[in-house]
Design an enzyme around this catalytic site. Structure first.
Site, PDB file in Angstrom:
ATOM      1  N   LYS A 198      -6.921  12.922  -3.034  1.00  0.00           N
ATOM      2  CA  LYS A 198      -6.469  12.955  -1.532  1.00  0.00           C
ATOM      3  C   LYS A 198      -6.973  11.384  -0.809  1.00  0.00           C
ATOM      4  O   LYS A 198      -7.139  11.295   0.300  1.00  0.00           O
ATOM      5  CB  LYS A 198      -7.482  13.836  -0.655  1.00  0.00           C
ATOM      6  CG  LYS A 198      -7.279  15.451  -1.215  1.00  0.00           C
ATOM      7  CD  LYS A 198      -5.906  15.915  -1.449  1.00  0.00           C
ATOM      8  CE  LYS A 198      -4.988  15.939  -0.214  1.00  0.00           C
ATOM      9  NZ  LYS A 198      -3.593  16.186  -0.714  1.00  0.00           N
TER      10      LYS A 198
ATOM     11  N   GLY B 139      -4.740   8.760  -0.968  1.00  0.00           N
ATOM     12  CA  GLY B 139      -3.510   8.026  -0.659  1.00  0.00           C
ATOM     13  C   GLY B 139      -2.898   7.605  -1.508  1.00  0.00           C
ATOM     14  O   GLY B 139      -2.188   6.695  -1.658  1.00  0.00           O
TER      15      GLY B 139
ATOM     16  N   LYS C   9       1.593  15.676   2.507  1.00  0.00           N
ATOM     17  CA  LYS C   9       0.888  14.356   2.957  1.00  0.00           C
ATOM     18  C   LYS C   9       0.867  14.280   4.171  1.00  0.00           C
ATOM     19  O   LYS C   9       1.597  14.160   5.240  1.00  0.00           O
ATOM     20  CB  LYS C   9       1.343  13.261   2.148  1.00  0.00           C
ATOM     21  CG  LYS C   9       1.909  13.433   0.765  1.00  0.00           C
ATOM     22  CD  LYS C   9       0.634  13.587  -0.318  1.00  0.00           C
ATOM     23  CE  LYS C   9       0.854  13.897  -1.464  1.00  0.00           C
ATOM     24  NZ  LYS C   9      -0.136  14.067  -2.356  1.00  0.00           N
TER      25      LYS C   9
END
Ligand SMILES: Nc1ncnc2c1ncn2[C@@H]1O[C@H](COP(=O)(O)OS(=O)(=O)O)[C@@H](OP(=O)(O)O)[C@H]1O
Length: 406
Positions: free
Chosen positions: A162, A164, A368
């Site tokens: 998480k 990116g 996302k």
């Protein structure tokens, strides 16, 4: 003298003519079908035949001689095309392949890139929709190429979950010298027993000078991963995308919640004992964010200069800036710049003006940039307090203040 046969069996003058026409017709039909089949095979739709080989050399997997127009790696090697032409054709073929819809991913979380729908606000404008020509393969001649060779990755995005990581990989793939696996291979944590040959086979083919990459965010917190990656190659470059551990934990929780809506609240999972305020460090959403502890394990196997720490926050606020650092770290020419990005107001994130090989804008998929649930402010404050010493240690170890405690 032979007795005359029955009148019906006597040859008429027209019959030999029609037979010869029929034979000719059959001949033409056969050659037409043969040509069609050959063309079909050249168009890579023939799975059973190996493609035509123009020239063979006896080298092994790494036997390509740069500059001589020999592609390294496969059992067959083309030896007649000039290197530049081969490279160009391969790049075209790679671009065409990237344009095709990616294969669905196993865990359902890592959705492929979504193409921005024309109605989305904030687009860069002016980019025409891809034509059907754009979807066609770059020409059958490209199929004569052996398409380089599969290499073990020289650089891996090892974390954090998480942080990116998908955004970074997809942005990096715009670079012509980066080739990456779309899905997460999970080799060093889940499939190590399958062996390096299995792992290498997952990789895309590359030409000399191109970097092979993959991303599996769980490696960062896998105890065995540092030793295993070092055993593959102690020169492997490692990239870690880090994000404020509190936001990361909430993002992690949001992902689980989206799959299992009946889980307890974030607040109740955070504490071992809410009254004493004791944090449950065994909960993976909390544990992953103790970056300094995980990093210690990596530093037993890799020097810090072989690791790059990308700010997940800056990847959103200044993607080109972070990509500049990454390209430098990988020894790549700075090709990805701010010209490649635009901020999509609807998505609320930077997106690519053109994904590799496409003329259309691309944003990350729906998994996302989820909306996070509102978390009790007191719980957030307690978590910040919990992480602070670990963060400070992490800033010290990496020589970089990520600003989560400012
Ligand atoms: N450009 C762009 N577009 C969309 N999302 C972006 C982008 N850059 C970074 N991010 C942030 O990436 C977060 C998901 O991180 P990962 O890709 O590492 O997740 S995963 O571990 O692979 O599931 C994701 O977390 P959430 O916002 O919590 O969903 C995003 O905040």
């Amino acid at each position: 003298m032979a007795p005359p046969g029955p009148a019906g069996a006597l040859p008429t003058s027209a019959e030999p003519l029609s037979r010869s026409i029929f034979r000719k017709f059959l001949l033409v039909l056969c050659s037409l079908l043969t040509s069609l089949y050959v063309f079909y095979c050249l168009a890579e739709r023939c799975q059973t035949l190996s493609g035509p080989v123009v020239g063979l050399s006896g080298g092994g997997e790494e036997a390509g001689a740069p500059g001589r127009g020999v592609l390294a790696g496969g059992p067959r090697e083309l030896a007649v095309w000039p290197a530049a032409a081969q490279r160009k054709r391969l790049l075209q073929l790679q671009q065409w392949r990237r344009r095709r819809p990616p294969a669905p991913r196993g865990d359902g979380e890592e959705a492929a890139w979504e193409e921005e729908s024309p109605g989305l606000a904030g687009g860069p404008g002016g980019s025409g929709a891809g034509s059907s020509v754009a979807e066609a393969p770059p020409g059958t001649l490209a199929l004569l190429l052996d398409e380089g060779s599969k290499q073990l990755p020289q650089a891996i995005i090892i974390g954090v979950k998480k942080g990116g990581t998908r955004a970074l990989l997809e942005f990096l793939r715009v670079h012509p010298d980066v080739r990456a696996v779309g899905a997460e291979p999970h080799f060093f944590d889940r499939s190590y027993d399958k062996g390096l040959a299995w792992y290498r086979d997952l990789m895309p083919r590359t030409l000399e000078g191109q970097i092979t990459m993959e991303k599996t965010p769980s490696y960062f917190v896998t105890r065995e991963a540092p030793a295993r990656i070092s055993a593959m190659s102690k020169h492997t470059k490692l990239i870690v995308v880090v994000r404020d551990p509190v936001t990361r934990a909430i993002s992690d929780y949001t992902q689980t919640l989206s799959k299992r809506p009946d889980i307890p609240t974030f607040e109740s999972l955070t504490f071992k004992n809410r009254t004493t305020g004791l944090i449950d460090t065994s909960w993976s959403a909390i544990q992953i964010g103790i970056y300094a502890k995980h990093l210690e394990h990596w530093l037993r196997h890799f020097p810090i200069r072989q690791m790059l720490f990308v700010s997940g926050e800056r990847l959103i606020s200044d993607p080109a800036g972070e990509l500049g650092r990454v390209q430098d770290f990988l020894g790549l020419k700075r090709i990805i710049t701010d010209k490649h990005f635009y901020f999509n107001k609807t998505k609320g994130f930077p997106c690519l003006k053109k994904a590799e090989g496409s003329s259309r804008p691309h944003c990350l998929g729906k998994t996302k940039g989820r909306t996070h649930p509102e978390i009790d402010r007191e719980v957030v404050r307690r978590l910040r307090e919990f992480y602070r010493p670990f963060n400070l240690k992490f800033y010290q170890m990496t020589g970089h203040d990520f600003g989560w405690d400012g």
